[in-house]
Design a protein around this motif. Structure first.
Motif, PDB file in Angstrom:
ATOM      1  N   ARG A   1       0.707  -7.531  -5.118  1.00  0.00           N
ATOM      2  CA  ARG A   1       1.241  -7.036  -3.864  1.00  0.00           C
ATOM      3  C   ARG A   1       2.408  -6.074  -4.111  1.00  0.00           C
ATOM      4  O   ARG A   1       2.531  -5.032  -3.473  1.00  0.00           O
TER       5      ARG A   1
ATOM      6  N   ALA B   1       1.166  -2.620  -5.042  1.00  0.00           N
ATOM      7  CA  ALA B   1       0.565  -1.967  -3.889  1.00  0.00           C
ATOM      8  C   ALA B   1       1.638  -1.449  -2.940  1.00  0.00           C
ATOM      9  O   ALA B   1       1.547  -0.351  -2.398  1.00  0.00           O
ATOM     10  N   GLU B   2       2.647  -2.240  -2.764  1.00  0.00           N
ATOM     11  CA  GLU B   2       3.699  -1.828  -1.846  1.00  0.00           C
ATOM     12  C   GLU B   2       4.582  -0.739  -2.429  1.00  0.00           C
ATOM     13  O   GLU B   2       5.035   0.155  -1.734  1.00  0.00           O
TER      14      GLU B   2
ATOM     15  N   SER C   1       0.437   1.397   2.069  1.00  0.00           N
ATOM     16  CA  SER C   1      -0.731   0.524   2.117  1.00  0.00           C
ATOM     17  C   SER C   1      -0.670  -0.407   3.310  1.00  0.00           C
ATOM     18  O   SER C   1       0.391  -0.672   3.867  1.00  0.00           O
ATOM     19  N   ASN C   2      -1.874  -0.834   3.745  1.00  0.00           N
ATOM     20  CA  ASN C   2      -1.996  -1.952   4.667  1.00  0.00           C
ATOM     21  C   ASN C   2      -2.397  -3.134   3.814  1.00  0.00           C
ATOM     22  O   ASN C   2      -3.393  -3.070   3.092  1.00  0.00           O
ATOM     23  N   ILE C   3      -1.590  -4.186   3.830  1.00  0.00           N
ATOM     24  CA  ILE C   3      -1.927  -5.356   3.033  1.00  0.00           C
ATOM     25  C   ILE C   3      -2.278  -6.489   3.994  1.00  0.00           C
ATOM     26  O   ILE C   3      -1.482  -6.836   4.872  1.00  0.00           O
TER      27      ILE C   3
ATOM     28  N   SER D   1      -4.253 -10.368   4.608  1.00  0.00           N
ATOM     29  CA  SER D   1      -4.771 -11.598   4.023  1.00  0.00           C
ATOM     30  C   SER D   1      -6.221 -11.803   4.458  1.00  0.00           C
ATOM     31  O   SER D   1      -6.596 -11.448   5.578  1.00  0.00           O
TER      32      SER D   1
ATOM     33  N   GLU E   1      -5.697 -11.164  -0.962  1.00  0.00           N
ATOM     34  CA  GLU E   1      -5.092 -10.112  -0.155  1.00  0.00           C
ATOM     35  C   GLU E   1      -5.860  -8.829  -0.397  1.00  0.00           C
ATOM     36  O   GLU E   1      -6.329  -8.576  -1.512  1.00  0.00           O
TER      37      GLU E   1
ATOM     38  N   VAL F   1      -5.886  -4.620  -0.127  1.00  0.00           N
ATOM     39  CA  VAL F   1      -5.048  -3.416   0.002  1.00  0.00           C
ATOM     40  C   VAL F   1      -5.898  -2.298   0.569  1.00  0.00           C
ATOM     41  O   VAL F   1      -6.953  -1.978   0.019  1.00  0.00           O
TER      42      VAL F   1
ATOM     43  N   ARG G   1      -5.482   1.655   1.610  1.00  0.00           N
ATOM     44  CA  ARG G   1      -4.607   2.822   1.662  1.00  0.00           C
ATOM     45  C   ARG G   1      -4.790   3.519   3.009  1.00  0.00           C
ATOM     46  O   ARG G   1      -5.934   3.651   3.485  1.00  0.00           O
TER      47      ARG G   1
END
Lengths: 630, 346
Positions: B231, B234-235, B240-242, B244, B274, B276, B278
């Motif tokens: 995570r 990715a952040e 990004s949209n993360i 669950s 999770e 990810v 973009r």
């Protein structure tokens, strides 16, 4: 315009500041060209003092000591201080702060404390005092100044730069010399300048830690003040000139260097030559330093070869040419040192300095005898014994039987007065003339505790050695009364110059000083009151630490030779203990000069005796009150 | 290219005071590679660089250089050179003397020094600046001097500590290209430290993402961007949209109550994961072809594209597209299987 009007004030202010700074220097330089001895009375243009300066071995030696000590102390303290500052910046914060504060202590400390501490340290460490101790002391008091001026530069330095250097292949030492030192250069340079001036200026510390005849300029000048002459002005002028040259050089140097650099930038090849040139320059500088050190070392090894005699005398109280003659005749080395008063001589003895011969005054001889500090004079070695004025040996009050001392010079205290102003009849009042309000504002008193009380006690008809508190109290009141009614000015040795210039009508002076003034100013005359005065004697004594008593006796005897004594008396100006010389000056050379040979058989004259501690403290307190009453 | 590591860090730990800045760092750096240490400030990236450079000694672990442990070797004995933050040029030397510094220490003859310095200066585009005072150079020029000064020693590895940090945006871009060019030209390993993810992505062969003294992921810029494994990565890198979700089976993931085809395998059935996504991989499509429906709630023009926030049933998605839509309009979204990156929970 408004602008113009406003700027007059500041300009005037700056001008005044500059006058204030530079006028004394200008006056000093001006009088270095005086044709007479006076420091305040210009009688004509002459370069004689420069000539004297060049030929005065003492002054040249002092200049050498001052400058070489300043150079060595600067180098050593700069290296030490810079390394310490760099080390400090890398220490932990608490340690750093503690050390920086400790570093400030010697800077804030009065010089005298530093001086005495160092003196005690050297004495207890058994170091022989002289050039080396002076150098060590100078390094010690210069280093804190270097640290203080380098440390801020270390702190503001980009710490990365040392890392960069090491990253590029520099060892830590190379990083220090090739990067850190150049970065700190302004601070190091400021510290160096500070150290150099501090060292060159120093008097107090040097005075206490030196020995064996090593004196720097300030010690020499201090001991010369009794008979100050324009040689000092000439020396000052040359020093000022040197400083100006250095300053101008430093001001011009950056632009000169810039020009040189531009030239070398013409191509890589010249650049290289430039670098080699710098290395050659550094090498040459290093060689010079070694050469100086070698010359210096050889000077000292020369001393150690012959038998030596350590003489401790009052400043300007011997003709050094005669000392040189003695050295030649007896194939020996005289290590000659001077002091400014009996008391400071005594302090020096107490601090553990040892000498062969001293030249103290009567009461001090008494004290040294009572403390068993002296070696008995073996009169059979003093071949010239019979040349001495007999009563000086026979009626000796401070050293009954003259067992420990051989008279050197003698004289008394009296009143120097301007014949054109002071009425002869008024003088018949004796010391009381100093309270004659007709001459209010016209009197110099001598700034000496015992001599001032002597004047008052004698005026009142008491003994100047009195222990009676009532009598002392009366004398005190006499002095206070004089202070109030006469506005006298208490002066030191500057009394001579002031009287030569005729600044006041009367002054309490020593006879020899009076003779000197009368020679320079014919309006002056000398009078010794009938109530009696301080009859003083200075004599040569041999200490119990004397290493070569035979040579010591030879030295004492040498100065009783008639021709030697004549030359010496010409230089000193007091009354010789040698009968024929005394009479020659009285009857021929100084004929008519009342300051010369005023010694009388007045039974009311006295010799100062060593004071009891109680009496001394009592008088001392009264004296402080007299001085503060002005 | 990646055959033989020139530098190997083995289980390096370092503590300053009571703060642990590095925890068990293992890293191989290969010949000729442009490796970037990327992370937020305080992540330990500069410390790693200083350990390689020899300015810090690790508390534990080994630093192998061509297989030999150099952890205790002083900096001046290492075949690496560093370009420091803010250039750190010697202010009392001109350009020529700054660059020649290392060679003079080695005692080279003036002819060789002359030749090498002019070569190096021409490589960094500063011919003719030899006698300039370094304080009278622009930031970019100072940067070039710093690089030339380090490279002239012909190190095996060049370490660069945020060298572009002090430059303005335009100059930065130019220097990025320039640096890459120089690295190709001299053909040595560059270890580059930055906190700027764009810089890292555009220049590096390998990116090492660090956080809190721990390596988060090592990979090529494309791997790091497209397949963040954690995570944090990715952040930190890109936007990004993360979300669950659960892994239903290989190549099938469920989030927002919808089953999505993906390309990820090797998860336990129904494992919580999770995802990810973009923003630029969120495709806006007509409502009938969409898997997600939403309403645009905000819109910002970003230059090349627009950034929208799209309100859906469960969450707001960040969407980047060059198409222009009105705030409030209903749009449909879909995502291609290869644009869905599934991560283990960290």
């Amino acid at each position: 315009m408004r602008h113009g009007k406003i700027s007059i004030g500041p300009k005037l202010y700056i001008a005044l500041c500059f006058v204030f700074f530079y006028l004394p220097i200008a006056v000093t330089m001006f009088f270095s060209f005086n044709s007479s001895k006076s420091l305040t009375h210009f009688t004509g243009f002459s370069a004689q003092w420069y000539e004297k300066l060049i030929h005065d071995q003492n002054i040249l030696a002092a200049v050498y000591v001052s400058i070489s000590i300043a150079i060595f102390a600067t180098i050593a303290s700069t290296v030490l201080g810079t390394i310490t500052a760099i080390g400090l910046s890398k220490s932990r914060r608490l340690l750093k702060e503690a050390l920086l504060n400790i570093n400030n202590v010697p800077i804030m400390n009065p010089d005298i404390v530093t001086a005495i501490s160092l003196m005690i340290l050297f004495t207890s460490a058994g170091l022989q005092r002289g050039y080396v101790t002076m150098l060590l002391a100078h390094i010690a008091f210069c280093t804190p100044f270097v640290i203080t001026s380098v440390y801020p530069k270390v702190r503001s330095m980009d710490q990365n730069l040392a890392d960069v250097a090491m990253d590029l292949g520099a060892t830590p030492f190379q990083a220090l010399t090739k990067v850190v030192v150049p970065l700190l250069r302004p601070g190091i340079f400021a510290g160096m300048l500070l150290a150099f001036t501090m060292s060159l200026d120093d008097f107090v510390v040097s005075y206490f830690v030196t020995g064996n005849g090593v004196a720097n300029i300030s010690i020499l000048v201090y001991n010369m003040t009794k008979r100050i002459n324009p040689t000092i002005n000439a020396l000052s002028t040359l020093l000022i000139l040197a400083v100006v040259i250095v300053m101008v050089g430093m001001y011009i140097w950056p632009s000169v260097r810039e020009k040189l650099r531009k030239k070398t930038r013409a191509g890589g090849r010249t650049l290289r030559r430039g670098r080699r040139g710098r290395k050659a320059f550094a090498a040459a500088g290093f060689c010079c330093m070694i050469a100086i050190a070698v010359i210096f070392a050889s000077q000292f090894s020369a001393i150690s070869g012959k038998q030596t005699l350590r003489v401790f005398n009052s400043g300007e109280y011997i003709d050094m040419d005669l000392v040189s003659q003695f050295e030649e005749e007896y194939n020996c080395e005289v290590v000659y040192e001077t002091y400014d008063s009996n008391e400071s001589m005594y302090t020096k003895l107490q601090s553990g300095s040892t000498y062969d011969i001293l030249v103290p005054s009567d009461y001090m001889i008494e004290r040294l005898i009572s403390e068993e500090y002296l070696h008995q004079i073996e009169w059979n070695y003093i071949k010239n014994k019979d040349a001495i004025i007999p009563k000086l040996v026979e009626d000796n009050l401070y050293d009954p039987g003259s067992r420990y001392s051989v008279p050197y010079y003698w004289g008394n205290v009296g009143i120097l007065y301007n014949k054109n102003i002071v009425d002869k009849k008024d003088l018949e009042a004796g010391w009381e003339v100093l309270r004659n309000t007709k001459y209010k504002g016209q009197v110099y008193m001598y700034d000496s505790e015992r001599d001032s009380f002597m004047v008052a006690l004698k005026a009142l008809g008491y003994s100047m050695n009195t222990k009676d508190k009532g009598e002392l109290q009366e004398a005190y009141e006499w002095l206070i009364n004089q202070s109030e009614t006469m506005d006298p000015v208490y002066v030191g040795d500057d009394v001579m110059d002031n009287m030569i210039s005729g600044n006041k009508a009367m002054a309490v002076v020593y006879s020899g000083d009076a003779a000197y003034v009368i020679n320079e100013n014919e309006d002056m005359d000398y009078y010794v009151p009938e109530e009696g005065t301080n009859q003083w004697y200075d004599a040569m004594v041999i200490t119990k630490y004397c290493r070569n008593t035979e040579l010591a006796h030879q030295f004492i005897n040498y100065f009783l030779n008639e021709d030697v004594a004549i030359q010496n008396t010409e230089y000193i100006g007091y009354d010789s203990a040698v009968k024929s010389v005394y009479e020659y000056f009285r009857d021929v050379e100084y004929k008519g000069n009342t300051g010369c040979a005023p010694a009388s058989d007045n039974p009311r004259n006295e010799v100062f005796h060593q004071q009891e501690q109680k009496v001394k403290v009592y008088m001392s307190n009264l004296w402080t009150k007299v001085k503060s009453h002005q | 290219m990646k055959d033989k590591p020139i530098i190997e860090l083995r289980d390096i730990s370092k503590t300053f005071g009571d703060q642990q800045v590095l925890r068990g760092i293992d890293l191989d750096i290969y010949e000729n590679e442009f490796l970037t240490l990327l992370g937020p400030s305080g992540c330990g990236k500069t410390t790693i660089l200083r350990i390689i450079g020899g300015f810090e000694e690790p508390d534990s672990g080994k630093v192998l250089f061509n297989g030999i442990n150099i952890a205790k070797l002083p900096p001046y004995k290492r075949e690496v050179n560093t370009v420091f933050q803010k250039y750190a040029l010697f202010p009392f030397l001109n350009v020529y003397d700054n660059v020649a510094f290392g060679l003079r220490l080695k005692g080279m003859t003036d002819e060789i020094i002359d030749k090498k310095v002019s070569q190096m200066l021409s490589m960094v585009g500063l011919s003719g600046y030899e006698n300039r005072d370094v304080s009278r150079l622009s930031g970019g020029q100072q940067q070039r001097v710093a690089i030339a000064r380090a490279l002239i020693n012909e190190p095996k590895v060049l370490l660069l500590d945020e060298p572009l940090g002090a430059l303005d945006a335009k100059l930065r871009k130019d220097m990025q290209i320039e640096l890459k060019k120089i690295q190709k030209e001299v053909g040595i390993t560059f270890v580059f430290v930055t906190h700027d993810q764009e810089e890292a992505l555009s220049m590096s062969d390998t990116i090492v993402v660090l956080n809190d003294g721990v390596i988060q992921q090592i990979g090529t810029p494309i791997d790091i961007y497209n397949e963040p494994e954690k995570r944090f990565v990715a952040e930190f890198i890109g936007e990004s949209n993360i979300i669950s979700g659960n892994m239903i089976q290989d190549c099938l993931v469920r989030f927002d109550d919808i089953d999505w085809e993906c390309v990820d395998k090797g998860f336990r059935p129904n494992e919580e994961i999770e995802v990810v996504l973009r923003p630029e991989d969120m495709d806006v499509v007509p409502l009938d072809k969409a898997k997600l429906h939403g309403k645009i709630v905000s819109k910002v023009f970003m230059g090349v594209h627009y950034e929208y926030f799209v309100e859906t049933k469960y969450r707001d998605y960040k969407v980047h597209t060059t198409e222009n839509y009105q705030v409030g309009s209903e749009i449909g979204l879909t995502i291609d299987p290869y644009d869905i990156q599934v991560m283990h929970l960290s």
